[in-house]
Scaffold this motif. Sequence first.
Motif, PDB file in Angstrom:
ATOM      1  N   LYS A  24       7.025   1.494 -12.669  1.00  0.00           N
ATOM      2  CA  LYS A  24       6.309   1.280 -13.936  1.00  0.00           C
ATOM      3  C   LYS A  24       4.799   1.218 -13.680  1.00  0.00           C
ATOM      4  O   LYS A  24       4.185   0.145 -13.716  1.00  0.00           O
ATOM      5  N   PRO A  25       4.179   2.377 -13.413  1.00  0.00           N
ATOM      6  CA  PRO A  25       2.752   2.387 -13.098  1.00  0.00           C
ATOM      7  C   PRO A  25       1.880   1.819 -14.214  1.00  0.00           C
ATOM      8  O   PRO A  25       0.801   1.284 -13.945  1.00  0.00           O
ATOM      9  N   GLU A  26       2.350   1.890 -15.439  1.00  0.00           N
ATOM     10  CA  GLU A  26       1.562   1.376 -16.569  1.00  0.00           C
ATOM     11  C   GLU A  26       1.442  -0.148 -16.543  1.00  0.00           C
ATOM     12  O   GLU A  26       0.599  -0.724 -17.230  1.00  0.00           O
ATOM     13  N   GLN A  27       2.235  -0.824 -15.731  1.00  0.00           N
ATOM     14  CA  GLN A  27       2.180  -2.283 -15.630  1.00  0.00           C
ATOM     15  C   GLN A  27       1.327  -2.760 -14.452  1.00  0.00           C
ATOM     16  O   GLN A  27       1.312  -3.948 -14.140  1.00  0.00           O
ATOM     17  N   VAL A  28       0.598  -1.848 -13.809  1.00  0.00           N
ATOM     18  CA  VAL A  28      -0.211  -2.193 -12.631  1.00  0.00           C
ATOM     19  C   VAL A  28      -1.672  -2.368 -13.025  1.00  0.00           C
ATOM     20  O   VAL A  28      -2.247  -1.529 -13.728  1.00  0.00           O
ATOM     21  N   ASN A  29      -2.281  -3.442 -12.557  1.00  0.00           N
ATOM     22  CA  ASN A  29      -3.704  -3.719 -12.763  1.00  0.00           C
ATOM     23  C   ASN A  29      -4.479  -3.115 -11.586  1.00  0.00           C
ATOM     24  O   ASN A  29      -4.524  -3.701 -10.502  1.00  0.00           O
ATOM     25  N   THR A  30      -5.075  -1.947 -11.795  1.00  0.00           N
ATOM     26  CA  THR A  30      -5.776  -1.272 -10.690  1.00  0.00           C
ATOM     27  C   THR A  30      -7.016  -2.034 -10.237  1.00  0.00           C
ATOM     28  O   THR A  30      -7.385  -1.949  -9.065  1.00  0.00           O
ATOM     29  N   GLU A  31      -7.653  -2.767 -11.119  1.00  0.00           N
ATOM     30  CA  GLU A  31      -8.827  -3.560 -10.707  1.00  0.00           C
ATOM     31  C   GLU A  31      -8.433  -4.588  -9.650  1.00  0.00           C
ATOM     32  O   GLU A  31      -9.165  -4.826  -8.693  1.00  0.00           O
TER      33      GLU A  31
ATOM     34  N   ILE B  54      -2.446   5.855   2.016  1.00  0.00           N
ATOM     35  CA  ILE B  54      -3.895   5.669   2.037  1.00  0.00           C
ATOM     36  C   ILE B  54      -4.497   6.740   2.934  1.00  0.00           C
ATOM     37  O   ILE B  54      -4.080   6.903   4.084  1.00  0.00           O
ATOM     38  N   ILE B  55      -5.462   7.455   2.396  1.00  0.00           N
ATOM     39  CA  ILE B  55      -6.148   8.498   3.152  1.00  0.00           C
ATOM     40  C   ILE B  55      -7.618   8.097   3.271  1.00  0.00           C
ATOM     41  O   ILE B  55      -8.289   7.860   2.257  1.00  0.00           O
TER      42      ILE B  55
ATOM     43  N   PRO C  10     -12.815   2.762  -2.447  1.00  0.00           N
ATOM     44  CA  PRO C  10     -11.432   3.088  -2.785  1.00  0.00           C
ATOM     45  C   PRO C  10     -11.290   3.678  -4.191  1.00  0.00           C
ATOM     46  O   PRO C  10     -12.022   3.305  -5.110  1.00  0.00           O
ATOM     47  N   SER C  11     -10.368   4.609  -4.316  1.00  0.00           N
ATOM     48  CA  SER C  11      -9.936   5.089  -5.628  1.00  0.00           C
ATOM     49  C   SER C  11      -8.411   5.076  -5.615  1.00  0.00           C
ATOM     50  O   SER C  11      -7.792   5.394  -4.605  1.00  0.00           O
TER      51      SER C  11
ATOM     52  N   GLU D 183      -2.723   6.484  -3.061  1.00  0.00           N
ATOM     53  CA  GLU D 183      -1.695   6.913  -4.006  1.00  0.00           C
ATOM     54  C   GLU D 183      -0.529   5.957  -3.869  1.00  0.00           C
ATOM     55  O   GLU D 183      -0.026   5.729  -2.766  1.00  0.00           O
ATOM     56  N   ILE D 184      -0.112   5.413  -5.006  1.00  0.00           N
ATOM     57  CA  ILE D 184       0.956   4.422  -5.001  1.00  0.00           C
ATOM     58  C   ILE D 184       2.054   4.870  -5.946  1.00  0.00           C
ATOM     59  O   ILE D 184       1.793   5.235  -7.097  1.00  0.00           O
TER      60      ILE D 184
END
Length: 117
Positions: A61-68, A106-107, A79-80, A56-57
């Motif tokens: 601006k979470p919409e600007q993060v590239n999760t890949e 991180i869990i 990881p998820s 969990e981060i």
Amino acid sequence: MAKTRVAHQFGMGTSIRSRNYTEACARAIRDALWHNSLNVADAFGFPREAMLIDVEIGVQKPEQVNTEALLAVFPYGQPSITLTKGGLDVDKPDGSGTSVIANAAIIVSFDMEPNHD
């Protein structure tokens, strides 16, 4: 099998000049991971690929993060990533930019049978 938590790790990352939210998040993940040397997979007799890693981060601006790109930080495990509004954006006093701060939790878990002696 029950998902059982075995470790929590926390980290902070920044993007001082480039306002790169993905890089700040990646640095927060690395900060959490690199502060510890957890051998929990070996301790429980599981392969490293069996690690269930919930990330969990918090970043403004979470919409600007590239999760890949963030998933690529993890050398093994499953990881998820969940992004939420948090962290900080700190404007420079002269108005020349913004520094980004991200926080990561991180869990690490495994699917394990409870021991009923």
